[in-house]
Design a protein around this motif. Sequence first.
Motif, PDB file in Angstrom:
ATOM      1  N   THR A 114       0.831  -1.206   0.000  1.00 32.04           N
ATOM      2  CA  THR A 114       0.000   0.000   0.000  1.00 32.04           C
ATOM      3  C   THR A 114       0.865   1.255   0.000  1.00 32.04           C
ATOM      4  OG1 THR A 114      -1.666  -1.206   1.259  1.00 32.04           O
ATOM      5  CG2 THR A 114      -1.847   1.201   1.235  1.00 32.04           C
ATOM      6  N   GLY A 115       1.882   1.251   0.853  1.00 35.05           N
ATOM      7  CA  GLY A 115       2.778   2.409   0.921  1.00 35.05           C
ATOM      8  C   GLY A 115       3.466   2.655  -0.411  1.00 35.05           C
ATOM      9  N   LEU A 116       3.930   1.577  -1.038  1.00 33.26           N
ATOM     10  CA  LEU A 116       4.630   1.742  -2.317  1.00 33.26           C
ATOM     11  C   LEU A 116       3.660   2.125  -3.435  1.00 33.26           C
ATOM     12  CD1 LEU A 116       7.207  -1.196  -2.165  1.00 33.26           C
ATOM     13  CD2 LEU A 116       7.676   1.243  -1.917  1.00 33.26           C
ATOM     14  N   LEU A 117       2.441   1.614  -3.370  1.00 29.32           N
ATOM     15  CA  LEU A 117       1.450   2.015  -4.378  1.00 29.32           C
ATOM     16  C   LEU A 117       1.161   3.505  -4.279  1.00 29.32           C
ATOM     17  CD1 LEU A 117      -1.181  -0.898  -4.344  1.00 29.32           C
ATOM     18  CD2 LEU A 117       0.141  -0.117  -6.315  1.00 29.32           C
ATOM     19  N   TRP A 118       0.952   3.949  -3.074  1.00 32.85           N
ATOM     20  CA  TRP A 118       0.677   5.386  -2.825  1.00 32.85           C
ATOM     21  C   TRP A 118       1.821   6.228  -3.399  1.00 32.85           C
ATOM     22  CZ3 TRP A 118      -2.369   6.644   2.172  1.00 32.85           C
ATOM     23  CH2 TRP A 118      -2.617   8.004   2.294  1.00 32.85           C
ATOM     24  N   PHE A 119       3.029   5.842  -3.066  1.00 29.17           N
ATOM     25  CA  PHE A 119       4.242   6.516  -3.556  1.00 29.17           C
ATOM     26  C   PHE A 119       4.272   6.517  -5.087  1.00 29.17           C
ATOM     27  CE2 PHE A 119       8.921   5.684  -4.486  1.00 29.17           C
ATOM     28  CZ  PHE A 119       9.382   6.967  -4.211  1.00 29.17           C
ATOM     29  N   GLY A 120       4.050   5.373  -5.673  1.00 29.91           N
ATOM     30  CA  GLY A 120       4.114   5.267  -7.123  1.00 29.91           C
ATOM     31  C   GLY A 120       3.005   6.036  -7.828  1.00 29.91           C
ATOM     32  N   TRP A 121       1.862   6.124  -7.149  1.00 27.24           N
ATOM     33  CA  TRP A 121       0.701   6.786  -7.759  1.00 27.24           C
ATOM     34  C   TRP A 121       0.958   8.272  -8.007  1.00 27.24           C
ATOM     35  CZ3 TRP A 121      -3.236   2.752  -6.925  1.00 27.24           C
ATOM     36  CH2 TRP A 121      -4.329   2.858  -7.789  1.00 27.24           C
ATOM     37  N   PHE A 122       1.907   8.843  -7.297  1.00 22.55           N
ATOM     38  CA  PHE A 122       2.273  10.242  -7.576  1.00 22.55           C
ATOM     39  C   PHE A 122       2.791  10.366  -9.004  1.00 22.55           C
ATOM     40  CE2 PHE A 122       3.014  10.588  -2.797  1.00 22.55           C
ATOM     41  CZ  PHE A 122       1.838  11.284  -2.570  1.00 22.55           C
ATOM     42  N   GLY A 123       3.472   9.333  -9.465  1.00 26.34           N
ATOM     43  CA  GLY A 123       3.920   9.328 -10.848  1.00 26.34           C
ATOM     44  C   GLY A 123       2.777   9.029 -11.808  1.00 26.34           C
ATOM     45  N   PHE A 124       1.911   8.146 -11.387  1.00 19.68           N
ATOM     46  CA  PHE A 124       0.759   7.735 -12.203  1.00 19.68           C
ATOM     47  C   PHE A 124      -0.108   8.946 -12.534  1.00 19.68           C
ATOM     48  CE2 PHE A 124      -3.173   5.253 -12.962  1.00 19.68           C
ATOM     49  CZ  PHE A 124      -2.688   4.067 -13.490  1.00 19.68           C
ATOM     50  N   ASN A 125      -0.480   9.697 -11.506  1.00 18.22           N
ATOM     51  CA  ASN A 125      -1.342  10.853 -11.739  1.00 18.22           C
ATOM     52  C   ASN A 125      -0.541  12.118 -12.036  1.00 18.22           C
ATOM     53  OD1 ASN A 125      -3.377   9.079 -11.240  1.00 18.22           O
ATOM     54  ND2 ASN A 125      -4.067  10.000  -9.325  1.00 18.22           N
ATOM     55  N   GLY A 126       0.527  12.345 -11.275  1.00 13.67           N
ATOM     56  CA  GLY A 126       1.322  13.553 -11.471  1.00 13.67           C
ATOM     57  C   GLY A 126       1.986  13.582 -12.837  1.00 13.67           C
ATOM     58  N   GLY A 127       2.457  12.433 -13.280  1.00 15.88           N
ATOM     59  CA  GLY A 127       3.116  12.364 -14.581  1.00 15.88           C
ATOM     60  C   GLY A 127       2.143  12.535 -15.737  1.00 15.88           C
ATOM     61  N   SER A 128       0.872  12.301 -15.469  1.00 15.71           N
ATOM     62  CA  SER A 128      -0.113  12.413 -16.548  1.00 15.71           C
ATOM     63  C   SER A 128      -0.303  13.842 -17.026  1.00 15.71           C
ATOM     64  CB  SER A 128      -1.450  11.791 -16.115  1.00 15.71           C
ATOM     65  OG  SER A 128      -1.311  10.384 -16.029  1.00 15.71           O
ATOM     66  N   ALA A 129       0.313  14.785 -16.323  1.00 10.46           N
ATOM     67  CA  ALA A 129       0.306  16.167 -16.819  1.00 10.46           C
ATOM     68  C   ALA A 129       1.239  16.321 -18.015  1.00 10.46           C
ATOM     69  CB  ALA A 129       0.729  17.122 -15.709  1.00 10.46           C
ATOM     70  N   SER A 130       2.081  15.322 -18.245  1.00 11.80           N
ATOM     71  CA  SER A 130       3.067  15.386 -19.329  1.00 11.80           C
ATOM     72  C   SER A 130       3.922  16.637 -19.261  1.00 11.80           C
ATOM     73  CB  SER A 130       2.383  15.293 -20.705  1.00 11.80           C
ATOM     74  OG  SER A 130       1.942  13.981 -20.929  1.00 11.80           O
ATOM     75  N   ALA A 131       4.171  17.103 -18.085  1.00 17.44           N
ATOM     76  CA  ALA A 131       5.035  18.256 -17.885  1.00 17.44           C
ATOM     77  C   ALA A 131       5.268  18.406 -16.388  1.00 17.44           C
ATOM     78  CB  ALA A 131       4.396  19.518 -18.436  1.00 17.44           C
ATOM     79  N   SER A 132       6.299  19.151 -16.063  1.00 20.49           N
ATOM     80  CA  SER A 132       6.586  19.436 -14.660  1.00 20.49           C
ATOM     81  C   SER A 132       6.090  20.838 -14.385  1.00 20.49           C
ATOM     82  CB  SER A 132       8.096  19.327 -14.459  1.00 20.49           C
ATOM     83  OG  SER A 132       8.434  19.647 -13.141  1.00 20.49           O
ATOM     84  N   ASN A 133       4.812  20.936 -14.100  1.00 22.95           N
ATOM     85  CA  ASN A 133       4.207  22.272 -13.987  1.00 22.95           C
ATOM     86  C   ASN A 133       3.135  22.300 -12.904  1.00 22.95           C
ATOM     87  OD1 ASN A 133       2.156  20.767 -15.027  1.00 22.95           O
ATOM     88  ND2 ASN A 133       2.175  21.746 -17.047  1.00 22.95           N
ATOM     89  N   GLY A 134       2.351  23.344 -12.939  1.00 29.48           N
ATOM     90  CA  GLY A 134       1.306  23.493 -11.939  1.00 29.48           C
ATOM     91  C   GLY A 134       0.297  22.367 -11.981  1.00 29.48           C
ATOM     92  N   LEU A 135      -0.025  21.912 -13.171  1.00 30.18           N
ATOM     93  CA  LEU A 135      -0.996  20.833 -13.289  1.00 30.18           C
ATOM     94  C   LEU A 135      -0.463  19.547 -12.667  1.00 30.18           C
ATOM     95  CD1 LEU A 135      -3.738  19.960 -14.331  1.00 30.18           C
ATOM     96  CD2 LEU A 135      -2.684  19.436 -16.541  1.00 30.18           C
ATOM     97  N   ALA A 136       0.815  19.284 -12.876  1.00 31.78           N
ATOM     98  CA  ALA A 136       1.425  18.107 -12.263  1.00 31.78           C
ATOM     99  C   ALA A 136       1.336  18.200 -10.744  1.00 31.78           C
ATOM    100  CB  ALA A 136       2.883  17.975 -12.693  1.00 31.78           C
ATOM    101  N   ALA A 137       1.638  19.377 -10.217  1.00 30.70           N
ATOM    102  CA  ALA A 137       1.566  19.566  -8.768  1.00 30.70           C
ATOM    103  C   ALA A 137       0.136  19.365  -8.274  1.00 30.70           C
ATOM    104  CB  ALA A 137       2.070  20.964  -8.405  1.00 30.70           C
ATOM    105  N   SER A 138      -0.805  19.901  -9.036  1.00 32.70           N
ATOM    106  CA  SER A 138      -2.204  19.785  -8.649  1.00 32.70           C
ATOM    107  C   SER A 138      -2.641  18.328  -8.613  1.00 32.70           C
ATOM    108  CB  SER A 138      -3.066  20.561  -9.642  1.00 32.70           C
ATOM    109  OG  SER A 138      -4.419  20.470  -9.281  1.00 32.70           O
ATOM    110  N   ALA A 139      -2.265  17.581  -9.644  1.00 24.71           N
ATOM    111  CA  ALA A 139      -2.633  16.163  -9.691  1.00 24.71           C
ATOM    112  C   ALA A 139      -1.989  15.418  -8.527  1.00 24.71           C
ATOM    113  CB  ALA A 139      -2.194  15.562 -11.021  1.00 24.71           C
TER     114      ALA A 139
END
Lengths: 453, 453, 453, 113, 113, 113
Positions: free
Chosen positions: C241-266
């Motif tokens: 669970t801990g590792l899934l939570w950690f990885g999910w930041f990439g799953f949703n955050g990376g879906s912004a396809s950029a390192s920007n405000g949207l990534a932070a928001s996700a």
Amino acid sequence: MTKQPLRTITTTTLVSLLAALSVNAYAQGSAPPPAKIDTGDTAWMLTSSALVLLMTPALALFYGGMVRAKNILNMLMKSFIAMSVVTVLWVIVGYSLAFAQGTPFIGGLSWLGLKGVGLDPQATYAATFPHQAHMVYQLMFAIITPALISGAIAERMKFSTYVVFIAIWSIVVYTPLAHMVWGLEGTKGFLAEKGALDFAGGTVVHISSGISALVMVILLGKRKDTSDSRPHNLPMTLIGTGLLWFGWFGFNGGSASASNGLAASAFVVTHIAAATAALSWVIVEWIAYKKPTALGFASGAVAGLVAITPASGYVGTTAALIIGAVVSPVCFNAIKLKSKLGYDDTLDVFGVHGVGGTLGALLTGLLCSKAINSTGADASATQFGIQALGAGVAIGYSAIMTFIIGSVLKVTMGLRVTEEDEIVGLDLSEHGEAGYAEVGSGEEGHSAFGGVH
Amino acid sequence: MTKQPLRTITTTTLVSLLAALSVNAYAQGSAPPPAKIDTGDTAWMLTSSALVLLMTPALALFYGGMVRAKNILNMLMKSFIAMSVVTVLWVIVGYSLAFAQGTPFIGGLSWLGLKGVGLDPQATYAATFPHQAHMVYQLMFAIITPALISGAIAERMKFSTYVVFIAIWSIVVYTPLAHMVWGLEGTKGFLAEKGALDFAGGTVVHISSGISALVMVILLGKRKDTSDSRPHNLPMTLIGTGLLWFGWFGFNGGSASASNGLAASAFVVTHIAAATAALSWVIVEWIAYKKPTALGFASGAVAGLVAITPASGYVGTTAALIIGAVVSPVCFNAIKLKSKLGYDDTLDVFGVHGVGGTLGALLTGLLCSKAINSTGADASATQFGIQALGAGVAIGYSAIMTFIIGSVLKVTMGLRVTEEDEIVGLDLSEHGEAGYAEVGSGEEGHSAFGGVH
Amino acid sequence: MTKQPLRTITTTTLVSLLAALSVNAYAQGSAPPPAKIDTGDTAWMLTSSALVLLMTPALALFYGGMVRAKNILNMLMKSFIAMSVVTVLWVIVGYSLAFAQGTPFIGGLSWLGLKGVGLDPQATYAATFPHQAHMVYQLMFAIITPALISGAIAERMKFSTYVVFIAIWSIVVYTPLAHMVWGLEGTKGFLAEKGALDFAGGTVVHISSGISALVMVILLGKRKDTSDSRPHNLPMTLIGTGLLWFGWFGFNGGSASASNGLAASAFVVTHIAAATAALSWVIVEWIAYKKPTALGFASGAVAGLVAITPASGYVGTTAALIIGAVVSPVCFNAIKLKSKLGYDDTLDVFGVHGVGGTLGALLTGLLCSKAINSTGADASATQFGIQALGAGVAIGYSAIMTFIIGSVLKVTMGLRVTEEDEIVGLDLSEHGEAGYAEVGSGEEGHSAFGGVH
Amino acid sequence: MIKVEALIRPQKLEDVKSALADLGIKGMTVTEVRGAGKQKGYTQHYRGAEYTVNLLQKVKVEIVVKDEDAHALAKAIAEAARTGEVGDGKIFLIPVAEVIRIRTGEEGDIAIS
Amino acid sequence: MIKVEALIRPQKLEDVKSALADLGIKGMTVTEVRGAGKQKGYTQHYRGAEYTVNLLQKVKVEIVVKDEDAHALAKAIAEAARTGEVGDGKIFLIPVAEVIRIRTGEEGDIAIS
Amino acid sequence: MIKVEALIRPQKLEDVKSALADLGIKGMTVTEVRGAGKQKGYTQHYRGAEYTVNLLQKVKVEIVVKDEDAHALAKAIAEAARTGEVGDGKIFLIPVAEVIRIRTGEEGDIAIS
Ligand SMILES: Nc1ncnc2c1ncn2[C@@H]1O[C@H](COP(=O)(O)OP(=O)(O)O)[C@@H](O)[C@H]1O
Ligand SMILES: Nc1ncnc2c1ncn2[C@@H]1O[C@H](COP(=O)(O)OP(=O)(O)O)[C@@H](O)[C@H]1O
Ligand SMILES: Nc1ncnc2c1ncn2[C@@H]1O[C@H](COP(=O)(O)OP(=O)(O)O)[C@@H](O)[C@H]1O
């Protein structure tokens, strides 16, 4: 990033003006341009936030391996639940109290419910990345801090009371301390104003949790049965140690609030201090007991990480070697206090975080250098005094407030599970679960010991 | 980003100004301006460093799951202690010997104690990020390499001798090899000069450790009792595999020393080779024994990661599929050698890292392309020859030096624990600890088997 | 970064020209300049890819802890093998079918074998980072999606059939759905065209796997012996669970396809939803059974992560609190369906991913706001309708195709292991291995139960 | 019938199994146990707290045989399990009144043949 | 000889060990077991599925002594292991026909002395 | 009194427990053990090294009852634990000289009632 040069050329000729124009449109206008997001800084802050989040499950494993099997889930849950409770509080009120403009002792209410905490940079805390990234990064610190306390009160504190405790503690102890040290919006925090250096949380995180742990342990009293309280799963503790070390790069490295030389420096000294402290603990133990233990390595690594935390943005690599070498013998001996003084700090939160954090805060004053960080200070007796003040305030404030919160909870909800529940184990009695439901190699794997209804 | 040009233009004429403006400031002047930090490159290098650090605990788990329960802590400690020992040595002397300007065979002493290794970029190794980030990134490689050897000598080598061994080995074997292959400051390293390609450590890391493992195994002799040496915890091995895979993205991806297309390419081929090799190992096993095993998957994944390591910055995706497909059958058969030849390489470090690393180094010469990396080479018989030379040097040098170090330690400190200690298990005899102190499901969780004093 | 202003001045006077020159050469020409790699975006996409890769081992642990010890390796392998099988297919054909220009329902063959998928940016999917980084990032999603199904069919499905199943499913179910929702090259995907919002895979990942899980469970039938199917190792589930939570930041955050405000928001809303849902599950359980369980926390956290996934790039922090609070009671009750309706969804993949994913997709329509993401939509009945359409298509398509694939495999290869193999456990019968070969504390650690040949 | 109950060192189990095979004995039940006796235990340290573990890992092997075979069997096990060092273990012979084979319901000597 | 077989609460093992030490008894074999009886079990919940666990953790202590010492030993163990609550356990005295010390081959009383 | 000692398949424990409940028997002690016999074992492979595991997981159920109840009890267990396949296990009846209930100190039949 582009503000400095622009400001310097305002008096130059046409030529320079052209150059200025060439960079960005807003330079032409009179109004200060909106800050711009730097993708590298943002990437590093998001990565650091993820790393720090991971530290809480890592802490759960670090602690979990050291308790008895009958309490493993309770131990894990006491860390995990902090991820939930503190997050909800932080979003609603905690971030505002810690970081919004307020008094020198606590932040104001302007960022309540994250109002105004948006996706653009914020000049004071997040000059080049989204304000929300700063908010979530700091949230991760707010989560792990109360979770640290859970190691001390392990194997006997009621889960319901614990949840209420960390909720109150997070607001009443953590947010004011964070504000005093790190609050810079408008009126500076009291300790920030004094010039106390705490790069990533020596006082805010480790002293506060370590001292509060000691207070709670005294209020709680000893466990009933410690005839054999050996760690049930040291490999779990070592996995936790590895993940903590990994996550701590975000904890200290991210505290530079940028992806730059300072971030790299904090990263490097963090690693060096952890490595050195692990080694020095192992050596101390090798001398004392003729055997270097795995638990000693883990303890030393964490002690080193704790001690470098406040210093990490202000000291160089030699200082990191010194901090690492010194902290382990100190904590090793601090742990012995508990058998002498008779308190039952189950997993030595006071001995490692309280003592290690204080040591780190003080050593920062003796080892800091502006060559590493121009916004810091150079080592001096004065700076040492300021550091001692910072540590003293954190110690005093945490101790008093935790004593009050703990005492009220003791007479209201009660702090401990019943003796029977303690003997049965908190997993069964508090959660109605077993950590490891099956005995045996699983070759035919049928658990002989239960029936479904 | 825009500061440099602006600052320099104030004294020049219009014309040079235009030219200067158009590219970058130092094009005009005589003195090279200080290099500038790129936040994205820095973020990626720091992230990669953290990922590679994580590989050592991951390796500990990968190995730990494969030994017997009585040796689990010793196995974990043999990886973890490398994080301490190598770090301290690297800071003091290792980094300088590996990367400072020196001879073609070993670096000089100019960066001793990290003198001059600062927070600014360094033209040769860290053009766009802090020099210290390069230092710490390379340190992570230096840590894991000797730790790899621990799998071979598992379940019998004395811990004290092991610590001394990796300390010496790190200086005597690792730093010269790293210098020969990656040393570029001033006089190039001997193998770098020859054009040997080793993007992320096929020779420096895997061949060196794999060959040294074999030598140590021969010096040590077999374990006393291997009547049942089945892995005690394969889920632990699989967690380790997952974390190794994850960390390896930093190992290979970070070796681009930038956050760019090459980094992405290295990342991608790393993933593809690991995935393909895991699959091909499983298939080979399915054919040979009618059952695809989890340990086979783990072995294949690691073999794939090993083999792609030297190639990762020089080959494309199709080459990655080929490398992955080929390495597993080769290593699978190499492992069988040990029962034929009678050496006791406990966890097949030679079979996987030695053989897989050599294969990868050679295949790099057959599959590399300048289309991927213009600073590399195109596949050719010549390049294959150069690769063979590189592998040969690494094999020869590691074998000879390890034989000398091991032999000296054998007659001085002794390499093995006593037979009784080996039977009892190294956790108890070497560390005075038990990995899993409790038997039972923990439902009432009391360990029946100890008493406190 | 500096392109915008440059473009606006190309028609201006000499002054502007000079300015143009000052930044980059290609601004002068007429042809559109090749897109430029942004190091920060690249760093974030590579980091996110690594994080999402880690989610598959994390899922293996999350699931693995919940099965009986006799099936642990089989459970782990059903996730790990997806890393191999899907990778090979994706490289050869999957990426092209999902993302290359094609019809509204499936991509074309132009990117077969990754032809043309290079290290430069790609305007549609990877404007500022290497196209291969997008390819590998999306690959990680394609891996975990079929692996999710493995939780439902646990403890009885044949490994060989499972491997064939996920291979076919990946091509036949996953790639068309991914194309319909995320395909933007040339002809837009059918659901993208309709305006269905699915930021990181509510429909493509969670609905598809959750529904397919239910279909497979019905085709498979119940396990033979569930008299005691308690989780064998809940700490393992919590690590997962801990590792899934950690990885999910990439799953949703990376879906912004950029390192920007949207990534932070996700990133931020992902964390908030997970935390809130974990808390709300624990509270629901506390009320229903008087005990808050660790498994409940884990279930809630994952349910929250599932539900926020489609919404993560379109909603703000308050919406995240709502989604988190709502999803847990819904899934908690959905799980109860299985005892009522009598299907044996071993680890509740339908109840958590199917139901949670659908809920998330629908709530996106009620909570989305252009203030967060201007390319999204504002909440409206229409948008809700579109979301329902998207969910409906995913449900219908997955159900039908999975039914066909599963039915064919049932009559050809067979879906289940024999009853005897099921009782013995799939580790021994399918893989010829035992997860935990030793019983006992390992103090003298000799396994009594095997002999080598 | 007699139950021969042997407490042996874990690492001797393979040798005992071979000895039993030589005697043509296939049926047995094995349990992991802990034993105390003359053999000295181990000291462990956890952050300075000292534990003495004097219950050491042993394996219990139980074999039910006809009365007349019991003594010879015990002798054979003893020989196979011996190292000569303290801690080798004990063998107890315990009377068994009746034996039933679950699969067939057979009773008596035939049930263990 | 007699095998004194005591089923006790795990947390009482230390007390029993002390009592044995007081009697000068060193040799014993300990096994982790599960017991059912009058003591009530626990309810567990896993995602709503309810399990009742009524086999509770106990420890089995086995000590073979001379016939004449058995009863006194049993009494001593009973006293040490008693809490007075349901679930304290049972002690069984089982006849042993013969004892062999593996290390020496000694038989009879001497083998357990 | 008699100790009925049954070695059964793990997956049959629930059935045996039900059968005992039907007989009104509540007290029992259960141990996880490994058994060898006619039932064939499993082959495992670890990186090509082959292991044959012929000690299979079994469960030992021990119930002490009055002499007169022992045989009926054994029969009932046998029936509940039977699958008819090799490996179903054995039941041994072992004489018990005395029983003590730790909680009360009671001895004899009353101690197990
Ligand atoms: N009186 C006894 N009753 C039951 N088990 C015993 C007794 N004495 C010894 N044992 C068992 O035999 C094992 C070996 O006994 P120990 O005295 O250490 O060595 P040795 O048998 O070689 O003299 C012990 O660990 C214990 O399991
Ligand atoms: N008839 C029996 N046969 C074997 N073991 C028994 C029997 N009755 C009880 N036991 C064991 O004794 C333990 C305690 O029994 P219980 O009835 O719960 O409490 P008490 O002995 O205090 O009356 C049980 O858990 C079981 O291990
Ligand atoms: N002579 C024996 N002594 C002790 N236990 C035995 C003996 N024979 C068999 N067993 C136990 O009974 C179990 C089943 O025996 P096995 O011969 O495989 O099948 P079956 O009882 O159906 O003929 C074994 O695994 C072992 O635990």
